[in-house]
Write an enzyme that holds these catalytic residues in place. Sequence first.
Site, PDB file in Angstrom:
ATOM      1  N   ASN A   8       0.868  -1.189   0.000  1.00 25.48           N
ATOM      2  CA  ASN A   8       0.000   0.000   0.000  1.00 25.48           C
ATOM      3  C   ASN A   8       0.901   1.235   0.000  1.00 25.48           C
ATOM      4  OD1 ASN A   8      -1.823   2.052   0.525  1.00 25.48           O
ATOM      5  ND2 ASN A   8      -2.257   1.404   2.637  1.00 25.48           N
ATOM      6  N   LYS A  10       0.060   4.270  -0.248  1.00 19.78           N
ATOM      7  CA  LYS A  10      -0.617   5.453   0.317  1.00 19.78           C
ATOM      8  C   LYS A  10      -0.403   6.652  -0.627  1.00 19.78           C
ATOM      9  CE  LYS A  10      -0.108   3.349   4.803  1.00 19.78           C
ATOM     10  NZ  LYS A  10       0.006   3.494   6.245  1.00 19.78           N
ATOM     11  N   HIS A  92      -9.438   1.039   5.471  1.00 24.37           N
ATOM     12  CA  HIS A  92      -8.112   1.239   6.073  1.00 24.37           C
ATOM     13  C   HIS A  92      -8.251   2.221   7.229  1.00 24.37           C
ATOM     14  CE1 HIS A  92      -4.015   2.566   6.669  1.00 24.37           C
ATOM     15  NE2 HIS A  92      -3.633   1.448   6.085  1.00 24.37           N
ATOM     16  N   GLU A  94      -6.641   4.674   8.171  1.00 22.21           N
ATOM     17  CA  GLU A  94      -6.488   6.104   7.844  1.00 22.21           C
ATOM     18  C   GLU A  94      -7.761   6.665   7.215  1.00 22.21           C
ATOM     19  OE1 GLU A  94      -2.835   5.539   5.690  1.00 22.21           O
ATOM     20  OE2 GLU A  94      -1.840   5.083   7.587  1.00 22.21           O
ATOM     21  N   GLU A 158      -4.801  -5.077  11.264  1.00 23.18           N
ATOM     22  CA  GLU A 158      -3.740  -4.080  11.427  1.00 23.18           C
ATOM     23  C   GLU A 158      -3.997  -3.298  12.715  1.00 23.18           C
ATOM     24  OE1 GLU A 158      -2.018  -2.618   7.474  1.00 23.18           O
ATOM     25  OE2 GLU A 158      -4.015  -1.773   7.583  1.00 23.18           O
ATOM     26  N   GLY A 164       2.773   2.379  10.868  1.00 23.01           N
ATOM     27  CA  GLY A 164       3.727   3.472  10.667  1.00 23.01           C
ATOM     28  C   GLY A 164       4.510   3.845  11.915  1.00 23.01           C
ATOM     29  N   SER A 194       3.713  -1.937  10.344  1.00 22.87           N
ATOM     30  CA  SER A 194       5.178  -1.911  10.469  1.00 22.87           C
ATOM     31  C   SER A 194       5.845  -3.220  10.047  1.00 22.87           C
ATOM     32  CB  SER A 194       5.596  -1.529  11.896  1.00 22.87           C
ATOM     33  OG  SER A 194       5.167  -0.211  12.186  1.00 22.87           O
TER      34      SER A 194
HETATM   35  P1  PGA Z   1       3.031   0.479   7.641  1.00 24.15           P
HETATM   36  O1  PGA Z   1       1.534   0.657   7.088  1.00 24.15           O
HETATM   37  O2  PGA Z   1       3.561  -0.811   7.060  1.00 24.15           O
HETATM   38  O3  PGA Z   1       3.764   1.682   7.137  1.00 24.15           O
HETATM   39  O4  PGA Z   1       2.929   0.425   9.113  1.00 24.15           O
HETATM   40  C1  PGA Z   1       0.680  -0.450   6.999  1.00 24.15           C
HETATM   41  C2  PGA Z   1      -0.663  -0.005   6.512  1.00 24.15           C
HETATM   42  O5  PGA Z   1      -1.080   1.117   6.808  1.00 24.15           O
HETATM   43  O6  PGA Z   1      -1.342  -0.764   5.821  1.00 24.15           O
END
Ligand code: PGA
Length: 233
Positions: A8, A10, A92, A94, A158, A164, A194
Amino acid sequence: MEKYIVGNWKMNLGDGRGLSLLKHLATLKIFPGVRVVVCPPALLLREAHHTLSPGLALGAQDVSAHPGGAFTGEISAAMLKAAGCQYVLVGHSERRLYHGEGEALLREKVRQVQSHGMTPIVCVGETLEEKKQGGALPFVTAQIRALALSGSYLLAYEPRWAIGTGLTAGLHDIQDIQSVLKEQFGAPVLYGGSVNAENAPDILALPAVDGVLVGGASLDIEAFSKIIESTPK
Ligand code: PGA
């Protein structure tokens, strides 16, 4: 069963670096039993489809809950399908956090994705507060139940506090939570938060992990290819 490695991007690499990453990805050797899905920014989807097929699959990061019409700025499931997408991330954290996406909207998004022959990757996960209060599993189970999912879909567990941050859930926790989710919902369950080249081998070796959803580390060709290579054969 197939293991999924989903990248992803983003809102990153919308420039020449994205195109060069796509070209690198297209040269990777993908072993049978590994399904790599790349989710670039929407403006790169057509180019990505052209560059990545037939070896790698394409996914979108979001979709409109509406089939079409006067919805400024939105992208419909039909448009994503036409651009070559096979998967769409839905819910997601976010999107839930910064765009206030709730259950009713997410149910519609899943419906749009499925009715256009694509597979939703439904993301769930608890905050640290929620983990402390009632535990991760009851929270996440309720989050999934609220969507009344049916048909074909993937789940991505997640923990919000792991996205992140460089923190990941413990291996035992991942195994325990995901084995219950797999049993209760009968769908493949990916882990995200992560994931990087160092921790991916241990995470991917867990029997209840059907793949990983990778954010930051998917922007780096070396890290992402190591994650793909670390998938148990
Ligand atoms: P990250 O993001 O690997 O940067 O923690 C994972 C995600 O948001 O799907």
